[in-house]
Design a protein around this motif. Structure first.
Motif, short mmCIF file in Angstrom:
data_model
loop_
_atom_site.label_atom_id
_atom_site.label_comp_id
_atom_site.label_asym_id
_atom_site.label_seq_id
_atom_site.Cartn_x
_atom_site.Cartn_y
_atom_site.Cartn_z
N VAL A 1 20.51 22.99 -10.31
CA VAL A 1 20.66 23.21 -11.69
C VAL A 1 21.62 22.51 -12.53
O VAL A 1 21.10 21.67 -13.57
N VAL A 2 22.65 21.84 -11.92
CA VAL A 2 23.44 20.77 -12.09
C VAL A 2 22.68 19.50 -12.32
O VAL A 2 22.97 18.70 -13.38
N LEU A 3 21.90 19.04 -11.23
CA LEU A 3 21.30 17.78 -11.42
C LEU A 3 20.24 17.79 -12.59
O LEU A 3 20.39 16.77 -13.27
N GLN A 4 19.59 18.77 -12.74
CA GLN A 4 18.79 18.84 -14.04
C GLN A 4 19.53 18.74 -15.34
O GLN A 4 19.12 18.05 -16.36
N HIS A 5 20.51 19.54 -15.26
CA HIS A 5 21.11 19.52 -16.77
C HIS A 5 21.81 18.18 -16.97
O HIS A 5 22.05 17.82 -17.98
N TRP A 6 22.25 17.48 -15.99
CA TRP A 6 22.87 16.13 -16.05
C TRP A 6 21.90 14.89 -16.22
O TRP A 6 22.13 14.02 -17.02
N SER A 7 20.37 15.23 -15.89
CA SER A 7 19.61 14.17 -15.82
C SER A 7 18.59 14.24 -17.00
O SER A 7 18.20 13.30 -17.62
N MET A 8 18.27 15.25 -17.75
CA MET A 8 17.32 15.56 -18.58
C MET A 8 17.83 15.09 -20.22
O MET A 8 16.79 14.97 -21.00
N PRO A 9 19.16 15.22 -20.32
CA PRO A 9 19.47 14.81 -21.83
C PRO A 9 19.04 13.39 -22.13
O PRO A 9 19.37 12.41 -21.50
N LEU A 10 18.61 13.25 -23.46
CA LEU A 10 18.42 12.05 -24.24
C LEU A 10 19.42 11.98 -25.30
O LEU A 10 19.28 12.76 -26.20
N LEU A 11 20.14 11.28 -25.28
CA LEU A 11 21.37 11.20 -26.48
C LEU A 11 21.51 9.89 -27.09
O LEU A 11 21.35 8.73 -26.58
N SER A 12 21.87 9.97 -28.42
CA SER A 12 22.22 8.89 -29.13
C SER A 12 23.11 9.32 -30.26
O SER A 12 23.14 10.55 -30.52
N PHE A 13 23.83 8.51 -30.81
CA PHE A 13 24.94 8.76 -31.83
C PHE A 13 25.01 7.94 -32.98
O PHE A 13 24.85 6.49 -32.82
N ALA A 14 24.90 8.49 -34.25
CA ALA A 14 24.80 7.58 -35.30
C ALA A 14 25.35 8.46 -36.45
O ALA A 14 24.94 9.51 -36.62
N ASP A 15 25.94 7.73 -37.57
CA ASP A 15 26.61 8.34 -38.71
C ASP A 15 27.27 9.86 -38.26
O ASP A 15 27.08 10.80 -39.15
N GLY A 16 27.97 9.93 -37.35
CA GLY A 16 28.90 10.80 -37.13
C GLY A 16 28.00 12.19 -36.31
O GLY A 16 28.57 13.03 -36.43
N ARG A 17 26.85 11.83 -36.01
CA ARG A 17 25.96 12.79 -35.52
C ARG A 17 25.42 12.58 -34.26
O ARG A 17 25.01 11.38 -34.09
#
Length: 466
Positions: free
Chosen positions: A54-70
């Motif tokens: 469960v932890v490995l899946q939660h750590w591996s699947m996010p695709l993240l980016s940050f721009a304009d405060g969001r």
């Protein structure tokens, strides 16, 4: 998550008549020595494996980016045929199955010692809810502090919600724990018919959900699906899951048919933009895949038990078994720490899934998360053991009220997370009040061993909480 010869008129404490010092095993599997100690290494492995995955899946699947405060989020498993992974990585059915076996062993052992259901439930409730207290103590003020230091509001609110949503598992698992004694009695009389009836109820709920077009109509399956899997754990303890390959083929086969020809999505977890989720609320398709996972695990049981009895593996299971709740509750906090530094602070977005950059960076990403998780384990694992208290003497009504309060608090955090507001404070207050009701009116000293040394209970001796 006994034999049919048991009469329907069995007394209220008849759960004590079931064997507790040995777990009946499938005919094809040898009896491990540890079964004589009312423990089953197979269940230990499933618990640890399930939570780690469960932890490995939660750590591996996010695709993240940050721009304009969001901060923008996506799911790596939504790309290509990533849904196939979820048929094995969505292991909450295995966790509930292992929890059912652990609860059956624990309750029967307690009944044999003469411990009534309210006292047993009070102990389980303390062990479930106490680790949540430090989580709430950290996360209730944390959003205020981060905002005061100038961290953008949207990432803070997103993290605050997600940190509490994890508690959905404890909320429904608490229902399973509270229902253990009556469900054990039903199991003794009706055996296989109990999970079959629960599964039939889940089918009826899905029919209503998809014919009406209202997702809210599927909410009863939160109880029906997870209790059905939990009930299979009882059958395992009684040695009645004897054809694992039949379970595996039937479960995965039915899951394939339902997703191919029915209204169910292919993924066993919720995907961004999907109109239907097999997970929230759970569907018959998820139940079918869960049965397939249980059958596959049982088919491999002989090798799993042999592996678990290696000295190094056994020590690792002992170490991890006392830290699984901490790992589950805090692993998203570790993720938020790394995201705040790498994605928000440095402006580095996660690569596209499946690319060489993603594959080469994944081990480094996991290493950073593990390093962030380590101090959290060191600091908060101590809360897996609740403070010592005397024997529970409050009776049935009081412990049911305590269970309801803790469940209400967990449900509040599931829905609202730790977002600043009255709801979060009320949720924390409900959990604390419920825990207070599990105490004794008089404080008893710890039992002492033969030489006057306070005895320390084995947190896995009768089946751990999850």
């Amino acid at each position: 998550m006994t034999a049919a010869a048991t009469a329907a008129s069995a007394p209220a404490n008849s759960v004590a008549t079931a064997p507790v010092t040995a777990v009946p095993l499938p005919r094809t599997a040898p009896r491990p020595a540890s079964a004589r100690a009312a423990r089953d290494p197979f269940i230990d492995v499933l618990r640890v494996f399930g939570m780690v995955l469960v932890v490995l899946q939660h750590w591996s699947m996010p695709l993240l980016s940050f721009a304009d405060g969001r901060i923008s989020t996506g799911n790596a498993l939504a790309a290509g045929n990533g849904w196939m992974i979820t048929w094995f990585s969505q292991v909450m059915p295995l966790v509930f199955f292992a929890g059912g076996a652990a609860n059956a062993i624990s309750r029967r052992s307690a009944a044999r010692r003469g411990e009534a259901t309210p006292a047993w439930l009070a102990g389980r409730l303390r062990r479930l809810a106490w680790p949540v207290v430090p989580l709430a103590a950290v996360w209730l003020p944390l959003p205020h502090l981060l905002l005061a230091f100038g961290v953008p509001e949207q990432p803070v609110m997103t993290a605050s919600r997600l940190a509490g949503q994890l508690l959905w598992f404890l909320a429904i698992y608490l229902v399973a724990v509270a229902a253990t004694t009556p469900m054990l009695r039903l199991n003794m009389v009706y055996g296989w018919r109990v999970p079959v009836a629960l599964a039939a109820g889940a089918v009826a709920v899905d029919v209503l959900r998809f014919t009406s077009g209202l997702d809210i109509a599927g909410l009863p399956n939160i109880v029906l699906v997870w209790l059905a899997v939990h009930q299979l754990g009882f059958l395992y303890v009684d040695g009645r899951l004897r054809r694992p390959w039949v379970l595996a083929l039937a479960g995965y086969g039915l899951g394939a048919a339902l997703t191919a020809f029915g209204p169910y999505p292919l993924s066993m977890i919720g995907m961004p933009g999907a109109s239907v989720s097999n997970m929230a609320p759970p569907t018959v398709a998820l139940l079918s895949v869960g049965v397939g996972q249980i059958g596959l695990a049982l088919a491999l049981r002989r090798w799993i038990v042999s592996f678990a009895e290696w000295p190094g593996v056994s020590r690792a299971l002992d170490w991890a078994g006392c830290r699984m709740m901490t790992l589950y509750l805090w692993h998203m906090s570790a993720l938020f720490v790394i995201v705040s530094v790498v994605v928000v602070g440095l402006g580095i977005s996660t690569p596209e899934p499946g690319t060489s950059a993603w594959l080469s960076g994944w081990p480094h990403w996991l290493l950073m998360l593990a390093l962030a998780m380590w101090p959290l384990l060191r600091g908060f694992a101590r809360f897996e053991t609740p403070p010592a208290t005397g024997p529970y003497t409050g009776g049935t009504v009081r412990i049911l009220l305590a269970t309801a309060l803790v469940g209400l608090g967990l449900l509040t955090f599931t829905v609202n997370g730790f977002v600043p507001g009255t709801a979060s404070l009320l949720g924390a207050g409900a959990i604390v009040a419920g825990l207070a009701l599990t105490g004794s009116s008089r404080r008893a000293l710890p039992s002492r061993g033969r030489r006057g040394v306070p005895s320390v209970p084995d947190r896995r001796a009768d089946g751990v909480v999850i």
